[in-house]
Scaffold this active site. Structure first.
Site, mmCIF file in Angstrom:
data_model
loop_
_atom_site.group_PDB
_atom_site.id
_atom_site.type_symbol
_atom_site.label_atom_id
_atom_site.label_comp_id
_atom_site.label_asym_id
_atom_site.label_seq_id
_atom_site.Cartn_x
_atom_site.Cartn_y
_atom_site.Cartn_z
ATOM 1 N N LYS A 176 0.843 -1.196 0.000
ATOM 2 C CA LYS A 176 0.000 0.000 0.000
ATOM 3 C C LYS A 176 0.875 1.242 0.000
ATOM 4 O O LYS A 176 1.468 1.627 1.006
ATOM 5 C CB LYS A 176 -0.922 0.044 1.225
ATOM 6 C CG LYS A 176 -2.011 1.098 1.004
ATOM 7 C CD LYS A 176 -2.567 1.702 2.261
ATOM 8 C CE LYS A 176 -1.910 2.963 2.723
ATOM 9 N NZ LYS A 176 -1.965 4.130 1.827
ATOM 10 N N GLU A 179 -1.439 7.367 -0.495
ATOM 11 C CA GLU A 179 -2.497 7.800 -1.422
ATOM 12 C C GLU A 179 -2.070 9.046 -2.202
ATOM 13 O O GLU A 179 -2.576 9.325 -3.276
ATOM 14 C CB GLU A 179 -3.772 8.087 -0.647
ATOM 15 C CG GLU A 179 -3.597 9.214 0.366
ATOM 16 C CD GLU A 179 -4.790 9.387 1.277
ATOM 17 O OE1 GLU A 179 -5.614 8.489 1.335
ATOM 18 O OE2 GLU A 179 -4.873 10.437 1.929
ATOM 19 N N GLY A 229 6.690 5.421 7.886
ATOM 20 C CA GLY A 229 5.839 6.607 7.915
ATOM 21 C C GLY A 229 6.031 7.345 9.222
ATOM 22 O O GLY A 229 7.087 7.247 9.863
ATOM 23 N N GLY A 230 5.013 8.070 9.632
ATOM 24 C CA GLY A 230 5.117 8.922 10.805
ATOM 25 C C GLY A 230 4.906 8.182 12.120
ATOM 26 O O GLY A 230 4.344 7.079 12.157
ATOM 27 N N THR A 233 1.158 7.252 13.118
ATOM 28 C CA THR A 233 0.606 6.090 12.403
ATOM 29 C C THR A 233 1.304 4.819 12.870
ATOM 30 O O THR A 233 0.660 3.771 13.028
ATOM 31 C CB THR A 233 0.798 6.261 10.876
ATOM 32 O OG1 THR A 233 0.480 7.597 10.510
ATOM 33 C CG2 THR A 233 -0.073 5.305 10.111
ATOM 34 N N GLY A 234 2.608 4.902 13.089
ATOM 35 C CA GLY A 234 3.354 3.727 13.562
ATOM 36 C C GLY A 234 2.821 3.219 14.886
ATOM 37 O O GLY A 234 2.689 2.015 15.114
ATOM 38 N N GLU A 251 9.390 1.898 10.687
ATOM 39 C CA GLU A 251 10.487 2.824 10.351
ATOM 40 C C GLU A 251 9.880 4.214 10.387
ATOM 41 O O GLU A 251 9.079 4.563 9.505
ATOM 42 C CB GLU A 251 11.024 2.530 8.949
ATOM 43 C CG GLU A 251 11.388 1.081 8.682
ATOM 44 C CD GLU A 251 12.650 0.643 9.392
ATOM 45 O OE1 GLU A 251 13.435 1.515 9.806
ATOM 46 O OE2 GLU A 251 12.836 -0.572 9.552
ATOM 47 N N CYS A 285 13.484 11.529 5.832
ATOM 48 C CA CYS A 285 13.411 11.127 7.247
ATOM 49 C C CYS A 285 14.728 11.372 7.960
ATOM 50 O O CYS A 285 14.760 11.669 9.140
ATOM 51 C CB CYS A 285 13.000 9.672 7.345
ATOM 52 S SG CYS A 285 14.047 8.577 6.368
ATOM 53 N N GLU A 386 9.329 16.710 14.418
ATOM 54 C CA GLU A 386 9.685 16.576 13.009
ATOM 55 C C GLU A 386 8.773 17.475 12.161
ATOM 56 O O GLU A 386 7.553 17.334 12.196
ATOM 57 C CB GLU A 386 9.509 15.119 12.572
ATOM 58 C CG GLU A 386 10.010 14.864 11.167
ATOM 59 C CD GLU A 386 9.725 13.451 10.685
ATOM 60 O OE1 GLU A 386 8.600 12.966 10.891
ATOM 61 O OE2 GLU A 386 10.627 12.839 10.087
HETATM 62 P P1 NAP Z 1 2.110 8.674 7.419
HETATM 63 O O1 NAP Z 1 1.071 9.737 7.398
HETATM 64 O O2 NAP Z 1 2.367 7.984 8.701
HETATM 65 O O3 NAP Z 1 1.701 7.647 6.277
HETATM 66 C C1 NAP Z 1 2.549 6.564 5.918
HETATM 67 C C2 NAP Z 1 1.705 5.499 5.255
HETATM 68 O O4 NAP Z 1 0.786 4.954 6.213
HETATM 69 C C3 NAP Z 1 0.845 6.014 4.110
HETATM 70 O O5 NAP Z 1 0.776 5.040 3.106
HETATM 71 C C4 NAP Z 1 -0.498 6.207 4.805
HETATM 72 O O6 NAP Z 1 -1.567 6.202 3.914
HETATM 73 C C5 NAP Z 1 -0.525 4.992 5.697
HETATM 74 N N1 NAP Z 1 -1.479 5.063 6.792
HETATM 75 C C6 NAP Z 1 -2.007 6.150 7.397
HETATM 76 N N2 NAP Z 1 -2.825 5.779 8.407
HETATM 77 C C7 NAP Z 1 -2.825 4.412 8.423
HETATM 78 C C8 NAP Z 1 -3.476 3.428 9.225
HETATM 79 N N3 NAP Z 1 -4.283 3.763 10.232
HETATM 80 N N4 NAP Z 1 -3.240 2.136 8.958
HETATM 81 C C9 NAP Z 1 -2.429 1.768 7.955
HETATM 82 N N5 NAP Z 1 -1.768 2.652 7.163
HETATM 83 C C10 NAP Z 1 -1.974 3.962 7.397
HETATM 84 O O7 NAP Z 1 3.515 9.236 6.923
HETATM 85 P P2 NAP Z 1 3.796 10.149 5.668
HETATM 86 O O8 NAP Z 1 3.334 11.525 6.007
HETATM 87 O O9 NAP Z 1 3.300 9.497 4.429
HETATM 88 O O10 NAP Z 1 5.389 10.082 5.601
HETATM 89 C C11 NAP Z 1 6.219 10.936 6.309
HETATM 90 C C12 NAP Z 1 6.804 10.230 7.516
HETATM 91 O O11 NAP Z 1 7.528 9.071 7.101
HETATM 92 C C13 NAP Z 1 7.814 11.089 8.227
HETATM 93 O O12 NAP Z 1 7.609 11.002 9.610
HETATM 94 C C14 NAP Z 1 9.148 10.468 7.841
HETATM 95 O O13 NAP Z 1 10.191 10.701 8.759
HETATM 96 C C15 NAP Z 1 8.775 9.033 7.764
HETATM 97 N N6 NAP Z 1 9.766 8.279 6.989
HETATM 98 C C16 NAP Z 1 10.608 7.429 7.658
HETATM 99 C C17 NAP Z 1 11.585 6.725 6.952
HETATM 100 C C18 NAP Z 1 12.529 5.790 7.648
HETATM 101 O O14 NAP Z 1 13.278 5.092 6.971
HETATM 102 N N7 NAP Z 1 12.559 5.728 8.976
HETATM 103 C C19 NAP Z 1 11.675 6.882 5.572
HETATM 104 C C20 NAP Z 1 10.810 7.754 4.925
HETATM 105 C C21 NAP Z 1 9.848 8.437 5.652
HETATM 106 P P3 NAP Z 1 -2.188 7.596 3.416
HETATM 107 O O15 NAP Z 1 -1.141 8.295 2.691
HETATM 108 O O16 NAP Z 1 -3.265 7.157 2.549
HETATM 109 O O17 NAP Z 1 -2.651 8.310 4.637
#
Ligand code: NAP
Length: 493
Positions: A176, A179, A229-230, A233-234, A251, A285, A386
């Protein structure tokens, strides 16, 4: 895409069951560049069922390692064949420059090549149990059905860090993407199909995480969830998955320090502090968002940064003259603006940036300029939280111990940089920092062969390297007695 079905379930491309679609926007100019299917809860459940059936009844988990490795190599070949097409999609979807997107495709290719080699090398272990009639082996098996959830900043790259080892291990999966940025992943799954991934092994659903979350993470048919992701959500996913005792690797974000000692090489330090925070408009990130600089050079160093930051050319990522693109969306720009407003209200001293660009050529896009705040400390949200945007904060230190203390004074622990020409001090500081990756006199680089992941609230898993493969494997101990005999415990007398 644009009328063609975009969900891939059980080896068939299908539309969303409820006819849902979503417009995908180019953040450089606000134009709609594609309309894609938007999965509903039932689509995600179908996808998990297809992955379950392919794992339980299909041939992939037991496919010989050499065949799995050959498939990974074929995928790498196709990635290179379609490099330009994938890079253009990524740039138009995320806003990043085409040069960065091309590098992403090369990096993704190297990850497939790396795991193609590694899956054949990671051997089982024979254990001596002290009885010559017993053969005791520890073997690795695919963990099962994996749910792979990726963010929007490196859509193709983050998803590939999961798909390559998952395929190599013999797992089946549901991918997934975010979006906001689904296009490169849709194109990539077409390419996986062409490479010969068997039906049901890779399934794709794109749609809102809030809508699909329950089907993908609160689901007893799922054996492993790999999430990037964030933090919020994690946390949610970890909590939900715990109900099923599903293994989860998260992650998450970072608030990464870049520590510069007075004896650091000047030119490369200025250059890499700048690149480390402003590349991809800070939507990285591991971006080095906290400059922690020795007091004796701080004024001159920060002045040099401001001068260079003001020369960074923003523009459409498709324009070769652009050095950085827009933020990913209007919604994300609003978040960055709110963080900047809070920083100013908390007393951070704005040196450059801090408001939307006035250039009319950038008016339709979600652009935000490189922004630098001096006079920062940990009482300020801009230093703790962040932002995921082009924001650098400056903190100062006068001793090595203070630099280490500041570098570790964060709830995150993803990455850090240290710059000094004193080798012994460099080694002391990199060992003292509690972060998953630490660069010494460099910043931002990684390789498929070395683990990537965070300490503390930056996550609990590792991607890349041998550990990145092990995440997708179960360990089984097989105790084989070649001369069966009674245990002799219950005598029957
Ligand atoms: P996010 O809002 O947490 O979303 C990440 C993914 O999770 C998206 O595909 C999102 O879908 C999905 N999601 C949201 N709510 C969910 C739920 N309840 N159940 C299952 N999946 C769900 O993060 P983002 O804003 O896309 O990305 C930015 C974050 O990623 C930053 O915090 C960044 O530091 C982190 N990141 C970390 C790394 C690493 O290697 N540690 C690498 C890259 C990014 P939708 O988009 O449809 O909401």
């Amino acid at each position: 895409m644009n009328g063609e079905p975009d969900l891939f379930v059980g080896g068939t491309w299908v539309h969303a069951c409820d006819g849902g679609t979503r417009d995908v926007v180019n953040p450089a100019d606000g134009s709609v560049i594609a309309t894609v299917d938007e999965a509903a809860d039932a689509d995600a459940r179908d996808a998990v069922r297809a992955a379950r059936a392919a794992f339980d009844d299909g041939a992939w988990p037991a496919t010989p390692v050499a065949e799995r490795a050959a498939l990974l190599d074929r995928i790498a070949d196709l990635l290179q064949r379609d490099k330009e097409e994938l890079a253009v999609l990524e740039t138009r979807d995320t806003g990043k420059t085409l040069a960065e997107s091309r590098i992403d495709v090369d990096d993704v290719t190297s990850v497939f090549r790396y795991y193609a080699k590694l899956v054949g090398v990671e051997a089982d272990r024979v254990v001596d149990v002290g009885d010559p009639t017993v053969i005791s082996r520890v073997v690795r098996e695919p963990i099962g059905v994996c749910v792979l959830i990726a963010p929007w900043n490196y859509p193709l790259l983050q998803m590939s860090w999961k798909i390559a080892p998952a395929l190599g291990a013999g797992c089946t999966m549901v991918a997934k993407p975010s979006e906001v940025t689904p296009l490169s992943t849709i194109a990539f799954v077409h390419l996986l199909e062409e490479a010969g991934v068997p039906p049901g092994v890779v399934n794709l659903v794109q749609g809102s995480g809030a809508v699909l979350g329950a089907a993908l993470t609160d689901n007893a048919d799922v054996d492993f969830i790999s999430f990037t992701g964030g933090l919020a959500t994690g946390r949610t996913i970890s909590r939900v998955a715990a109900e099923h005792v599903t293994k989860v690797a998260v992650e998450l974000g970072g608030k990464n320090p870049h520590i510069v000692f007075a004896d650091a090489e000047w030119e490369s330090s200025v250059d890499q502090v700048l690149t480390g925070v402003f590349l991809h408009s800070g939507q990285v990130c591991s971006a080095g968002t906290r400059l922690i600089v020795e007091e004796s050079i701080a004024d001159d160093f920060v002045a040099a940064l401001v001068e260079r930051a003001e020369k960074i050319r923003m523009g459409d990522g498709m324009d070769p003259a652009s050095e950085t693109g827009p933020l990913v969306s209007e919604q994300h720009r609003a978040k960055v603006e709110a963080h900047v407003a809070t920083a100013i209200s908390e007393g951070a001293k704005l040196l450059t940036g801090g408001s939307r660009p006035t250039d009319p050529a950038l008016a339709a896009g979600s652009f935000y300029p490189p922004t630098i705040f001096d006079g920062c400390d940990r009482s300020m949200a801009i230093v703790r939280e962040e932002t995921f945007g082009p924001i650098l904060t400056v903190e100062r230190f006068t001793s090595e111990a203070e630099a280490i203390g500041l570098g570790n004074d964060t709830e995150y622990g993803l990455a850090a940089g240290v710059r000094t020409s004193d080798a012994a001090r460099g080694e002391r500081v990199v060992r003292a920092l509690r972060h998953g990756t630490v660069w010494l006199n460099d910043f931002g680089y990684y390789t498929a062969a070395a683990e990537w992941g965070g300490f503390r609230k930056s996550g609990n898993g590792r991607e890349l390297g041998p550990t990145g493969l092990a995440e997708y494997q179960e360990i089984k101990h097989i105790w084989h007695n070649t001369a069966p005999k009674s245990a002799g415990w219950f005598t029957g007398e």
